[in-house]
Design a protein around this motif. Structure first.
Motif, PDB file in Angstrom:
ATOM      1  N   UNK A 125       8.679  -0.499   0.416  1.00  0.00           N
ATOM      2  CA  UNK A 125       8.691  -0.987   1.790  1.00  0.00           C
ATOM      3  C   UNK A 125       8.440   0.140   2.782  1.00  0.00           C
ATOM      4  N   UNK A 126       9.049   1.316   2.502  1.00  0.00           N
ATOM      5  CA  UNK A 126       8.803   2.469   3.371  1.00  0.00           C
ATOM      6  C   UNK A 126       7.344   2.895   3.283  1.00  0.00           C
ATOM      7  N   UNK A 127       6.801   2.912   2.049  1.00  0.00           N
ATOM      8  CA  UNK A 127       5.411   3.305   1.870  1.00  0.00           C
ATOM      9  C   UNK A 127       4.464   2.305   2.523  1.00  0.00           C
ATOM     10  N   UNK A 128       4.852   1.033   2.572  1.00  0.00           N
ATOM     11  CA  UNK A 128       4.013   0.046   3.250  1.00  0.00           C
ATOM     12  C   UNK A 128       3.869   0.383   4.727  1.00  0.00           C
ATOM     13  N   UNK A 129       4.989   0.853   5.318  1.00  0.00           N
ATOM     14  CA  UNK A 129       4.945   1.242   6.730  1.00  0.00           C
ATOM     15  C   UNK A 129       4.135   2.516   6.934  1.00  0.00           C
ATOM     16  N   UNK A 130       4.312   3.492   6.019  1.00  0.00           N
ATOM     17  CA  UNK A 130       3.654   4.785   6.165  1.00  0.00           C
ATOM     18  C   UNK A 130       2.161   4.724   5.830  1.00  0.00           C
ATOM     19  N   UNK A 131       1.824   3.978   4.782  1.00  0.00           N
ATOM     20  CA  UNK A 131       0.441   3.986   4.283  1.00  0.00           C
ATOM     21  C   UNK A 131      -0.364   2.777   4.729  1.00  0.00           C
ATOM     22  N   UNK A 132       0.314   1.741   5.173  1.00  0.00           N
ATOM     23  CA  UNK A 132      -0.409   0.536   5.555  1.00  0.00           C
ATOM     24  C   UNK A 132      -0.918  -0.258   4.373  1.00  0.00           C
ATOM     25  N   UNK A 133      -0.281  -0.105   3.225  1.00  0.00           N
ATOM     26  CA  UNK A 133      -0.687  -0.815   2.004  1.00  0.00           C
ATOM     27  C   UNK A 133       0.347  -1.895   1.719  1.00  0.00           C
ATOM     28  N   UNK A 134      -0.044  -3.173   1.576  1.00  0.00           N
ATOM     29  CA  UNK A 134       0.933  -4.230   1.277  1.00  0.00           C
ATOM     30  C   UNK A 134       1.652  -3.963  -0.044  1.00  0.00           C
TER      31      UNK A 134
ATOM     32  N   UNK B  92       2.577  -6.069  -2.190  1.00  0.00           N
ATOM     33  CA  UNK B  92       2.045  -6.914  -3.269  1.00  0.00           C
ATOM     34  C   UNK B  92       0.840  -6.291  -3.955  1.00  0.00           C
ATOM     35  N   UNK B  93       0.122  -5.372  -3.279  1.00  0.00           N
ATOM     36  CA  UNK B  93      -1.059  -4.733  -3.854  1.00  0.00           C
ATOM     37  C   UNK B  93      -0.802  -3.284  -4.247  1.00  0.00           C
ATOM     38  N   UNK B  94       0.458  -2.889  -4.264  1.00  0.00           N
ATOM     39  CA  UNK B  94       0.810  -1.494  -4.497  1.00  0.00           C
ATOM     40  C   UNK B  94       1.398  -1.327  -5.895  1.00  0.00           C
ATOM     41  N   UNK B  95       0.920  -0.326  -6.627  1.00  0.00           N
ATOM     42  CA  UNK B  95       1.476   0.056  -7.925  1.00  0.00           C
ATOM     43  C   UNK B  95       1.995   1.486  -7.815  1.00  0.00           C
ATOM     44  N   UNK B  96       3.328   1.620  -7.963  1.00  0.00           N
ATOM     45  CA  UNK B  96       3.968   2.936  -7.833  1.00  0.00           C
ATOM     46  C   UNK B  96       4.117   3.542  -9.218  1.00  0.00           C
ATOM     47  N   UNK B  97       3.401   4.624  -9.502  1.00  0.00           N
ATOM     48  CA  UNK B  97       3.347   5.228 -10.827  1.00  0.00           C
ATOM     49  C   UNK B  97       3.981   6.617 -10.804  1.00  0.00           C
ATOM     50  N   UNK B  98       4.206   7.140 -12.008  1.00  0.00           N
ATOM     51  CA  UNK B  98       4.729   8.493 -12.159  1.00  0.00           C
ATOM     52  C   UNK B  98       6.165   8.541 -12.630  1.00  0.00           C
ATOM     53  N   UNK B  99       6.788   7.361 -12.894  1.00  0.00           N
ATOM     54  CA  UNK B  99       8.167   7.334 -13.383  1.00  0.00           C
ATOM     55  C   UNK B  99       8.215   7.837 -14.825  1.00  0.00           C
ATOM     56  N   UNK B 100       9.238   8.574 -15.157  1.00  0.00           N
ATOM     57  CA  UNK B 100       9.355   9.129 -16.519  1.00  0.00           C
ATOM     58  C   UNK B 100       9.561   8.028 -17.546  1.00  0.00           C
ATOM     59  N   UNK B 101      10.250   6.974 -17.149  1.00  0.00           N
ATOM     60  CA  UNK B 101      10.563   5.904 -18.096  1.00  0.00           C
ATOM     61  C   UNK B 101       9.489   4.844 -18.154  1.00  0.00           C
ATOM     62  N   UNK B 102       8.317   5.107 -17.540  1.00  0.00           N
ATOM     63  CA  UNK B 102       7.253   4.113 -17.534  1.00  0.00           C
ATOM     64  C   UNK B 102       7.354   3.216 -16.315  1.00  0.00           C
ATOM     65  N   UNK B 103       6.650   2.079 -16.356  1.00  0.00           N
ATOM     66  CA  UNK B 103       6.677   1.159 -15.232  1.00  0.00           C
ATOM     67  C   UNK B 103       8.072   0.557 -15.054  1.00  0.00           C
ATOM     68  N   UNK B 104       8.529   0.449 -13.803  1.00  0.00           N
ATOM     69  CA  UNK B 104       9.840  -0.108 -13.490  1.00  0.00           C
ATOM     70  C   UNK B 104       9.641  -1.239 -12.480  1.00  0.00           C
ATOM     71  N   UNK B 105      10.626  -2.152 -12.409  1.00  0.00           N
ATOM     72  CA  UNK B 105      10.562  -3.276 -11.485  1.00  0.00           C
ATOM     73  C   UNK B 105      11.072  -2.855 -10.111  1.00  0.00           C
ATOM     74  N   UNK B 106      10.768  -3.675  -9.098  1.00  0.00           N
ATOM     75  CA  UNK B 106      11.180  -3.356  -7.729  1.00  0.00           C
ATOM     76  C   UNK B 106      12.685  -3.397  -7.562  1.00  0.00           C
TER      77      UNK B 106
END
Length: 610
Positions: free
Chosen positions: A88-97, A99-113
């Motif tokens: 939600x913070x990144x949506x404000x900062x980057x202007x990316x919805x 629903x269309x955002x994939x946040x990567x780089x977690x050590x444990x793999x993909x995680x839920x919101x």
């Protein structure tokens, strides 16, 4: 609110300390020593239990550096926040919805919101990146596509530990940060991050939170070297060193915090501890048979890494091969041969994170027969090479020989073929769960294609065999019918022959009787003999007539014998008069012709008895 209360409390505490210092009289005044403190000092000096509770429950803050195309966003959040709040913070900062955002780089793999950051056990400093596959890059972001590609690439870091004189070949994704690489090397070498001295990083890699993709290292391979930084503090007393540890900064303390992030001791995790620390070897050196050795291996594996692990085949390598390769084509599987080596620094990481991952365990159990062996001891390794040579040939044996200790553990994927067995893949210990799964799935694709051909060939072969069996059965039934027909014909011919023989015997017997009766008949008297002569005329059933003269004094038995000598025995035919109708055969054979009133002449006829 908690932070404001904490700042206010510290400010008031300092003010109270200053007020108490100014209110204290000089030591020469004895009366003032017993005077009570000022009201202001008494109001702020004591530290109540509630104030301690506030200090103890202060939340842990996490630093995040998020990269998106040509932009970088710095975030500071409490570990009680969720992944969705970051988006939600990144949506404000980057202007990316979101629903269309994939946040990567977690050590444990993909995680839920909804995942709470605390549950991820993150270090203090973290580096993430945003992917937006549904948003096409503009002309101004053309350079960012190359960045996205580099974030997804794997970099091979050849890291030389100068003090131990050994090299580590480690694969890292481009999204991994320099700080994470240093922590992994700390786990491998037991050199804390703050004591590491590096050579080989490019000048652009000035920030440890920078990803490998942005650090400027060479792709696909980059060479580095590391050693322990010499420090006079190492020669000081242990008490001073311990005091220095307690006074480290947040970033330094984070290095120690992450050193045990896998939940196991460093020496156990990477296998660098001494052998005396291990409870028992994974496999005894001189086991009598393979089954006992594998039972011990499975038990030791479970005690070290837990009960969640692949189901190891208990039995010989030959039995495992038979189970995987020699059933029906639909039931065949790939053979996964896991080779363990406790002397490799990668063994415990591979076992705990790869072999015990739920996705890997499930995939291996469904599609593979998994057989394991420990090659730590030279005797066990020689025994394995002998088994591989006997069952798979020298190619597999030579493949295993080419790998060094620090490249273990190995996972050999073997596929059975009609004439020989083929090693599809050899997976080394320095891999990730995703890469391991991809290679397993790649081997499975090759196997599935081959299996479909085998199933088709097997179905065609079974169809041909079925037709052949049906033809053979029809031929067998035809032979059986011919045999029964031939036997019935033979029985019929034998019966006919027997009946014919009986008939001939009966005819011969009748002929013999007839001849004997004919020979026993008295001679036919002449008409002019002067005796009473009876002339009899007998009509046979065929219409012929028998004529003969008899003496009137002859017995009826002589008449009967005459008729029998002509082929009409007394037992089968009866002799009748025409008028009146009389049955002569019912008369006394001892009576004469005169007594039977067959004189001087009579016409008789023969009739078969009923």
């Amino acid at each position: 609110n908690i932070w404001l209360d904490l700042v206010l409390f510290l400010f008031l505490s300092e003010a109270a300390d200053a007020a108490a210092g100014s209110a204290v009289p000089p030591p020469s005044s004895s009366s003032s020593s017993s005077s009570p403190p000022s009201s202001s000092a008494s109001a702020f000096c004591p530290i109540t239990p509630s104030s301690r509770h506030i200090v103890e429950r202060q939340p842990r803050l996490l630093n995040f550096r998020v990269e998106y195309r040509q932009r970088s966003v710095e975030l500071v959040l409490e570990e009680g926040n969720t992944v969705g709040e970051i988006k939600q913070i990144l949506e404000t900062e980057l202007g990316v919805p979101v629903s269309k955002m994939q946040l990567k780089g977690w050590k444990s793999g993909d995680v839920s919101d909804s995942t709470v950051l605390r549950s991820l056990h993150l270090p203090k400093n973290n580096s993430l990146y945003v992917l937006t596959p549904d948003i096409a890059p503009t002309a101004s972001t053309s350079k960012n596509s190359a960045l996205q590609d580099s974030l997804n690439q794997n970099f091979l870091l050849v890291i030389s530990h100068r003090e131990a004189q050994r090299d580590y070949n480690l694969n890292f994704p481009g999204s991994r940060t320099i700080q994470e690489v240093k922590r992994n090397i700390s786990d491998l070498t037991n050199i804390p991050v703050r004591h590491q001295q590096w050579e080989g990083w490019p000048a652009s890699a000035s920030d440890d939170s920078m990803t490998l993709a942005l650090s400027g290292i060479s792709y696909p391979c980059h060479h580095l070297s590391v050693c322990r930084r010499s420090s006079p503090a190492n020669a000081q007393e242990p008490t001073e060193e311990c005091a220095d540890v307690h006074m480290i900064s947040d970033s330094e303390g984070d290095d120690y915090e992450d050193a045990s992030e896998f939940g196991v001791d460093d020496s156990e995790m990477f296998g660098v501890g001494s052998s005396s620390c291990r409870k028992s070897p994974m496999m005894p050196e001189n086991s009598e048979n393979e089954t006992d050795a594998l039972i011990h291996f499975t038990s030791e594996f479970s005690s070290r890494y837990g009960e969640t692990h692949p189901m190891f085949f208990i039995g010989s390598l030959e039995a495992a091969s038979q189970e995987a390769f020699h059933g029906k084509a639909r039931d065949r599987k790939l053979l996964a041969i896991y080779l363990h080596n406790d002397d490799s620094v990668l063994s415990n990481v591979f076992c705990s994170q790869m072999m015990c991952a739920d996705s890997i365990v499930s995939y291996l159990s469904q599609n593979f027969i998994t057989w394991a062996w420990d090659v730590t001891k030279e005797a066990n390794k020689s025994r394995l090479l002998t088994m591989c040579t006997r069952h798979f040939g020298s190619v597999v044996t030579q493949t295993i020989r080419t790998y060094k200790t620090d490249q273990f553990p190995l996972l050999l994927i073997v596929m059975g073929k009609r004439t020989s067995n083929e090693v599809l893949n050899v997976i080394q210990g320095n891999t990730t769960v995703d890469e391991l799964m991809m290679r397993l799935m790649g081997a499975m694709e090759i196997f599935t294609a081959q299996q479909q051909e085998d199933i088709k060939d097997e179905d065609e072969r079974e169809a041909r065999e079925m037709v052949k069996r049906e033809q053979d059965e029809a031929y067998r039934l035809s032979l059986e019918a011919d045999r029964k027909k031939r036997e019935a014909q033979e029985r019929e011919e034998a019966e006919q022959f027997r009946l014919e023989q009986m008939r001939k015997e009966q005819e011969e017997e009748k002929e013999a009787i007839r001849l004997s009766l004919e020979q026993a008949l008295p001679p036919e008297p002449d008409e002019e003999s002067g005796e009473q002569i009876s002339k009899l005329r007998i009509r046979t059933p065929s219409g012929e007539f028998l004529e003969r003269r008899f003496l009137g004094s002859c017995k009826l038995q002589v008449l009967f014998d005459f008729v029998a000598s002509k082929g009409y025995p007394f037992e089968e035919f009866k002799l009748l008069t025409t008028f009146p109708r009389r049955n002569i055969t019912q008369l006394d054979p001892g009576s004469t012709l005169l007594e039977a009133k067959l004189f001087p002449q009579e016409t008789l006829f023969l009739e078969a008895k009923e």
